[in-house]
Design an enzyme around this catalytic site. Structure first.
Site, PDB file in Angstrom:
ATOM      1  N   SER A   1      55.267  50.284  38.272  1.00 32.66           N
ATOM      2  CA  SER A   1      54.471  50.294  37.038  1.00 32.66           C
ATOM      3  C   SER A   1      55.127  49.406  35.975  1.00 32.66           C
ATOM      4  CB  SER A   1      54.262  51.719  36.526  1.00 32.66           C
ATOM      5  OG  SER A   1      55.455  52.276  36.046  1.00 32.66           O
TER       6      SER A   1
ATOM      7  N   LYS B   1      58.627  60.383  31.980  1.00 32.79           N
ATOM      8  CA  LYS B   1      57.921  61.666  31.989  1.00 32.79           C
ATOM      9  C   LYS B   1      58.812  62.850  31.628  1.00 32.79           C
ATOM     10  CE  LYS B   1      54.212  61.635  32.666  1.00 32.79           C
ATOM     11  NZ  LYS B   1      52.921  61.181  32.065  1.00 32.79           N
TER      12      LYS B   1
END
Ligand code: PLP
Length: 324
Positions: A280, A63
């Site tokens: 994830s 991110k």
């Protein structure tokens, strides 16, 4: 407050070798890829599995890329100017990325998050000098979104809100960065791209770039198999507010992954590959193996968004002791 660096400056890449980067922002992207050779579970020899290790970004996750790109776009569009504060309602990796980029460029950052987010999150975000506003822990992330909207509505001129779910600069970060990097790192041999979906920025931007290089490349999303899951950062689309940047028709396949399967895969990747990754990554790799088992030849690239030490105080690490 130091003045914000001009956009051109932050885009300048060091020429390599022993030359130092001008700013931590210039260290975002160009992450390494590693072949996974132990956790293959009967996959045919002609199929190669590679993980792109986004935890090597300076803020520790994938991110950092959209955080940088959205802030740069805000500056370029004149929406983020000196004196404004970057405001958002994210406790996750995006919050850390925004806090890091804001600190490096000299913009104050204010993040709204439920009071019960993990202690690692609070400390890292605080260490970057960002202000944290706590929302009611009983209201979860929706409570943080609502409080953030109220703060913005009360003083709209004071803030710049990147809005990663609807901001085209989010997938653009991956179209311009992650996609070309993977194409170069596989020397154009990639046949399948697998990523877990949260905002969907990673899969949309990277997938779009790769499809432009070759229509034959398959783009496969991994999502939690149901609404109640322990896969932080990921979204079960059917039960969620669908991000504006998400276009399901651009995917070739979407696979639902269970939380326990993802966690167990994280433990195996740690023990068998020597990589401690986040949940994830486990989910994306379960999906990648499902795809791999259907093939006899292929080059599969999976995004590993962060490392697992980011979650040490969370439920992810309760289960590994039970392993034989
Ligand atoms: C750990 C982790 N994995 C995966 C994702 C999903 O990435 P994207 O938002 O690009 O779909 C996120 C997003 O926040 C994340 O924090």
């Amino acid at each position: 407050m130091p003045p914000a660096a001009p956009v051109e400056q932050s885009r300048t890449r060091p020429p390599g070798g022993l030359v130092a980067a001008r700013s931590v922002i210039d260290l975002i992207g160009n992450t390494p890829m590693v072949e996974l050779r132990a956790v293959r579970d009967g996959v045919a020899e002609g199929v190669r599995l590679y993980a792109k290790l986004e935890g090597f970004n300076p803020g520790g996750s994938v991110k950092d890329r959209p955080a940088k790109r959205m802030i740069e776009q805000g500056i370029a569009d004149g929406k983020l100017v000196a004196g404004k504060t970057i405001l958002d309602s994210t406790s996750g990796n995006t919050g850390i990325g925004l806090a890091m980029v804001g600190a490096a460029l000299g913009y104050p950052v204010k993040l709204v998050m439920p009071e019960n987010v993990s202690v690692e999150r609070k400390k890292v975000i605080g260490a970057y000098g960002a202000e944290i506003v706590y929302s009611d822990p009983m209201e979860g992330s929706d409570g943080a979104i609502r409080l953030c909207r109220k703060i913005l509505a009360d003083d709209p001129e004071r803030y710049f809100k990147p809005d990663q779910y609807n901001n085209p600069a989010n997938p653009l970060a991956h179209y311009e960065g992650t996609g070309p990097e993977i194409w170069a790192q596989t020397e154009g041999r990639i046949t399948h791209f697998v990523a877990a979906i949260g905002t969907s920025g990673t899969i949309m931007g990277t997938g779009r770039y790769l499809k432009e290089r070759s229509r034959a490349i398959q783009v496969i999303a991994a999502e939690p198999e149901d609404a109640f899951h322990g896969l932080e950062g990921l979204k079960h689309m059917a039960s969620s507010i669908v991000p504006g940047i998400y276009h399901e028709n651009e995917l070739d396949q979407k696979l639902g992954i269970g939380t326990d399967d993802a966690y167990n895969m994280v433990y195996r990747i740690g023990r068998e590959e020597g990589l401690i990754v986040g949940q994830s990554c486990g989910a994306a790799y379960v999906a990648a193996l499902q795809v791999a088992r259907t093939l006899t030849q292929g080059t599969i690239v999976v995004i590993f968004p962060d490392f697992g030490d980011r979650y040490l105080s969370t439920n992810l690490w309760l289960g590994w002791q039970k392993l034989p």
